[in-house]
Design a protein around this motif. Structure first.
Motif, mmCIF file in Angstrom:
data_model
loop_
_atom_site.group_PDB
_atom_site.id
_atom_site.type_symbol
_atom_site.label_atom_id
_atom_site.label_comp_id
_atom_site.label_asym_id
_atom_site.label_seq_id
_atom_site.Cartn_x
_atom_site.Cartn_y
_atom_site.Cartn_z
ATOM 1 N N GLY A 146 5.067 12.967 -10.070
ATOM 2 C CA GLY A 146 4.206 13.971 -10.546
ATOM 3 C C GLY A 146 2.986 13.621 -11.215
ATOM 4 O O GLY A 146 2.334 14.262 -11.922
ATOM 5 N N THR A 147 3.215 12.188 -11.823
ATOM 6 C CA THR A 147 2.101 11.629 -12.641
ATOM 7 C C THR A 147 0.904 11.295 -11.668
ATOM 8 O O THR A 147 1.226 11.309 -10.617
ATOM 9 C CB THR A 147 2.598 10.244 -13.266
ATOM 10 N N SER A 148 -0.209 11.129 -12.459
ATOM 11 C CA SER A 148 -1.640 10.514 -11.587
ATOM 12 C C SER A 148 -1.594 9.022 -11.984
ATOM 13 O O SER A 148 -1.243 8.604 -13.001
ATOM 14 C CB SER A 148 -2.400 11.393 -12.348
ATOM 15 N N LEU A 149 -2.555 8.628 -11.178
ATOM 16 C CA LEU A 149 -2.786 7.095 -11.019
ATOM 17 C C LEU A 149 -4.249 6.753 -10.334
ATOM 18 O O LEU A 149 -4.236 7.635 -9.482
ATOM 19 C CB LEU A 149 -1.699 6.295 -10.452
ATOM 20 N N HIS A 150 -4.981 5.949 -11.050
ATOM 21 C CA HIS A 150 -6.081 5.566 -10.446
ATOM 22 C C HIS A 150 -5.854 4.274 -9.565
ATOM 23 O O HIS A 150 -5.197 3.426 -9.997
ATOM 24 C CB HIS A 150 -7.294 5.095 -11.358
ATOM 25 N N MET A 151 -6.345 4.309 -8.055
ATOM 26 C CA MET A 151 -5.951 3.263 -7.392
ATOM 27 C C MET A 151 -7.070 2.856 -6.670
ATOM 28 O O MET A 151 -8.033 3.554 -6.046
ATOM 29 C CB MET A 151 -5.000 3.940 -6.159
ATOM 30 N N GLY A 152 -7.429 1.431 -6.796
ATOM 31 C CA GLY A 152 -8.495 0.965 -6.292
ATOM 32 C C GLY A 152 -8.174 0.546 -4.842
ATOM 33 O O GLY A 152 -7.272 -0.022 -4.483
ATOM 34 N N HIS B 250 -5.009 0.075 -14.422
ATOM 35 C CA HIS B 250 -4.833 0.151 -15.922
ATOM 36 C C HIS B 250 -3.393 1.127 -15.997
ATOM 37 O O HIS B 250 -3.331 2.128 -16.470
ATOM 38 C CB HIS B 250 -5.802 1.065 -16.430
ATOM 39 N N VAL B 251 -2.320 0.246 -15.484
ATOM 40 C CA VAL B 251 -1.121 1.140 -15.415
ATOM 41 C C VAL B 251 -0.470 1.170 -16.893
ATOM 42 O O VAL B 251 0.425 1.974 -16.986
ATOM 43 C CB VAL B 251 0.092 0.285 -14.417
ATOM 44 N N ARG C 187 3.817 8.619 -17.912
ATOM 45 C CA ARG C 187 3.946 7.742 -16.995
ATOM 46 C C ARG C 187 5.689 7.930 -16.631
ATOM 47 O O ARG C 187 6.084 8.869 -17.730
ATOM 48 C CB ARG C 187 4.041 6.412 -17.389
ATOM 49 N N ALA C 188 6.321 7.669 -15.663
ATOM 50 C CA ALA C 188 7.608 7.735 -15.225
ATOM 51 C C ALA C 188 8.258 6.510 -15.230
ATOM 52 O O ALA C 188 7.314 5.573 -14.659
ATOM 53 C CB ALA C 188 8.017 8.840 -14.420
ATOM 54 N N LEU C 189 9.464 6.188 -15.476
ATOM 55 C CA LEU C 189 10.211 4.958 -15.119
ATOM 56 C C LEU C 189 9.907 4.593 -13.552
ATOM 57 O O LEU C 189 9.895 3.351 -13.204
ATOM 58 C CB LEU C 189 11.638 4.713 -15.577
ATOM 59 N N THR C 190 9.938 5.515 -13.025
ATOM 60 C CA THR C 190 10.001 5.546 -11.521
ATOM 61 C C THR C 190 8.615 4.835 -11.081
ATOM 62 O O THR C 190 8.621 4.411 -9.916
ATOM 63 C CB THR C 190 10.428 6.607 -10.693
ATOM 64 N N ASP C 191 7.531 5.300 -11.790
ATOM 65 C CA ASP C 191 6.304 4.696 -11.628
ATOM 66 C C ASP C 191 6.378 3.325 -11.515
ATOM 67 O O ASP C 191 5.644 2.773 -10.518
ATOM 68 C CB ASP C 191 5.361 5.359 -12.362
ATOM 69 N N PHE C 192 6.823 2.539 -12.288
ATOM 70 C CA PHE C 192 6.907 1.117 -12.427
ATOM 71 C C PHE C 192 7.526 0.424 -11.424
ATOM 72 O O PHE C 192 7.245 -0.679 -10.838
ATOM 73 C CB PHE C 192 7.381 0.778 -13.952
ATOM 74 N N GLU C 193 8.732 1.110 -10.831
ATOM 75 C CA GLU C 193 9.503 0.590 -9.673
ATOM 76 C C GLU C 193 8.403 0.855 -8.398
ATOM 77 O O GLU C 193 8.441 -0.046 -7.661
ATOM 78 C CB GLU C 193 10.697 1.488 -9.382
ATOM 79 N N LEU C 194 7.678 1.950 -8.459
ATOM 80 C CA LEU C 194 6.653 2.123 -7.376
ATOM 81 C C LEU C 194 5.504 0.933 -7.411
ATOM 82 O O LEU C 194 5.010 0.259 -6.405
ATOM 83 C CB LEU C 194 5.931 3.251 -7.499
ATOM 84 N N PHE C 195 5.187 0.746 -8.639
ATOM 85 C CA PHE C 195 4.070 -0.555 -8.779
ATOM 86 C C PHE C 195 4.452 -1.758 -8.340
ATOM 87 O O PHE C 195 3.806 -2.749 -7.666
ATOM 88 C CB PHE C 195 3.631 -0.684 -10.230
ATOM 89 N N GLU C 196 6.013 -1.904 -8.512
ATOM 90 C CA GLU C 196 6.597 -3.320 -7.785
ATOM 91 C C GLU C 196 6.667 -3.166 -6.377
ATOM 92 O O GLU C 196 6.476 -4.395 -5.866
ATOM 93 C CB GLU C 196 7.916 -3.456 -8.499
ATOM 94 N N SER C 197 7.095 -2.049 -5.896
ATOM 95 C CA SER C 197 7.605 -1.955 -4.381
ATOM 96 C C SER C 197 6.300 -1.546 -3.439
ATOM 97 O O SER C 197 6.421 -1.998 -2.261
ATOM 98 C CB SER C 197 8.710 -0.968 -4.211
ATOM 99 N N ALA C 198 5.429 -0.806 -3.824
ATOM 100 C CA ALA C 198 4.470 -0.074 -3.062
ATOM 101 C C ALA C 198 2.994 -0.579 -2.940
ATOM 102 O O ALA C 198 2.425 -0.303 -1.956
ATOM 103 C CB ALA C 198 4.398 1.426 -2.947
ATOM 104 N N PHE C 199 2.730 -1.363 -4.147
ATOM 105 C CA PHE C 199 1.395 -1.802 -4.199
ATOM 106 C C PHE C 199 1.245 -3.334 -4.099
ATOM 107 O O PHE C 199 2.156 -4.133 -4.688
ATOM 108 C CB PHE C 199 0.953 -1.575 -5.727
ATOM 109 N N THR D 165 -2.241 1.868 -27.728
ATOM 110 C CA THR D 165 -1.590 0.817 -28.373
ATOM 111 C C THR D 165 -0.023 1.146 -28.300
ATOM 112 O O THR D 165 0.833 0.323 -27.696
ATOM 113 C CB THR D 165 -1.959 0.468 -29.889
ATOM 114 N N ALA D 166 0.310 2.364 -28.984
ATOM 115 C CA ALA D 166 1.531 2.801 -28.887
ATOM 116 C C ALA D 166 2.018 3.036 -27.288
ATOM 117 O O ALA D 166 3.344 2.714 -27.144
ATOM 118 C CB ALA D 166 1.722 4.454 -29.443
ATOM 119 N N PHE D 167 1.103 3.732 -26.628
ATOM 120 C CA PHE D 167 1.618 3.776 -25.110
ATOM 121 C C PHE D 167 1.963 2.523 -24.458
ATOM 122 O O PHE D 167 3.106 2.461 -23.573
ATOM 123 C CB PHE D 167 0.236 4.584 -24.329
ATOM 124 N N ALA D 168 1.071 1.566 -24.816
ATOM 125 C CA ALA D 168 1.319 0.219 -24.002
ATOM 126 C C ALA D 168 2.483 -0.306 -24.415
ATOM 127 O O ALA D 168 3.268 -1.022 -23.645
ATOM 128 C CB ALA D 168 -0.066 -0.548 -24.107
#
Length: 292
Positions: free
Chosen positions: A79-85, A122-123, A131-143, A261-264
């Motif tokens: 349900g989160t949003s992402l900018h994708m190049g 800019h993840v 963000r959600a934890l599953t987003d980072f799994e997606l960054f690893e698997s789908a991009f 800074t806190a987010f990153a």
């Protein structure tokens, strides 16, 4: 060959600040001016990555060293949003990207079918919201790629993205993310040995791309936001009564930097903790993928 893989023009639409979204553009850069500055700065190839738009192609399609790209605002399964190049696309590709961007599974399948090169941008920034934890799994698997050097992101956010790309064996891309002319070309991606657009893109796919140039900073971002405000008033003189808001921009940017800074820091810690819980097989899989 060098190319700024993240740059905006006046076709990026209106800004998302609640009080200004009806009157202020994301960027006032004219496509031809962007092209000419990038060439002066020594870019061998030129692309434009406007938000969900390819209207700059009308001005630049005749340039032999230009290729069309787009920064797509997509919805992830969480349900989160992402900018994708998405790089080197056609006008028909743009229509499909916009049709599918709210359904990531459909979008990702279509991108793979079309064999288009794309990146997660800019993840480690809150620019597009939570963000959600599953987003980072997606960054690893789908991009196939991660933007690891953005000319307007905090150094911490860029370092985190680079670490994610290294751990997951992803290709790296970088660009200025310029919304004003002063920042155009301040960051870029270079592919050593490439002699054509085709070789440049092939090098990116193989992980040969190297990111270069400036990162983000408080002074640069404050300057650019104030510049956008001035250009808004120039285009719409009736917005002049909003000019005093420029006095609070430095404070707003300072607060934004604290949030960023806190987010990153928070999401890097959670990402690394979750990755460690997946065990040694995760690291081995990433190493195998990087080797491949």
């Amino acid at each position: 060959m060098r190319c700024d893989l993240h740059v905006h023009t006046t076709h990026s639409g209106m800004c998302n600040v609640p009080l200004l979204r009806a009157v202020c553009r994301e960027s006032y850069n004219q496509p031809l001016a962007v092209y000419e500055k990038l060439k002066r700065l020594g870019m061998d190839l030129v692309t434009v990555t406007d938000h969900d738009s390819i209207d700059s192609v009308e001005t630049l399609r005749s340039r032999p060293d230009f290729f069309l790209s787009e920064e797509v605002t997509c919805r992830l399964p969480s349900g989160t949003s992402l900018h994708m190049g998405v790089y080197d696309i056609t006008e028909r590709d743009h229509m499909e990207l916009q049709r599918r961007r709210e359904d990531f599974e459909s979008l990702a399948a279509w991108l793979r079918e079309r064999q288009l090169f794309f990146s997660a941008n800019h993840v480690f920034s809150s620019l597009t919201g939570r963000r959600a934890l599953t987003d980072f799994e997606l960054f690893e698997s789908a991009f196939p790629a991660v933007e690891t050097h953005n000319g307007h992101m905090l150094p911490r956010a860029n370092r985190n993205s680079a670490a994610l790309a290294d751990l997951a064996g992803k290709a790296e891309v970088g660009g200025s993310d310029a919304h004003v002319m002063a920042s155009v070309g301040c960051a870029w991606t270079v592919v050593p040995g490439a002699r054509s657009k085709e070789e440049f893109l092939a090098g990116l796919r193989r992980g040969f791309g190297k990111v270069r140039g400036e990162g983000g900073g408080y002074v640069k971002l404050t300057r650019d936001v104030v510049a956008i405000g001035g250009l808004m008033v120039r285009e719409n003189p009736w917005t002049l009564p909003l000019a005093p808001l420029a006095a609070v921009v430095p404070l707003v940017i300072l607060g934004n930097y604290a949030v960023e800074t806190a987010f990153a820091r928070f999401w890097m810690a959670r990402y690394l903790r979750t990755r460690a819980m997946r065990g040694p097989s995760c690291a081995a899989g990433a190493a195998a993928e990087a080797a491949a």
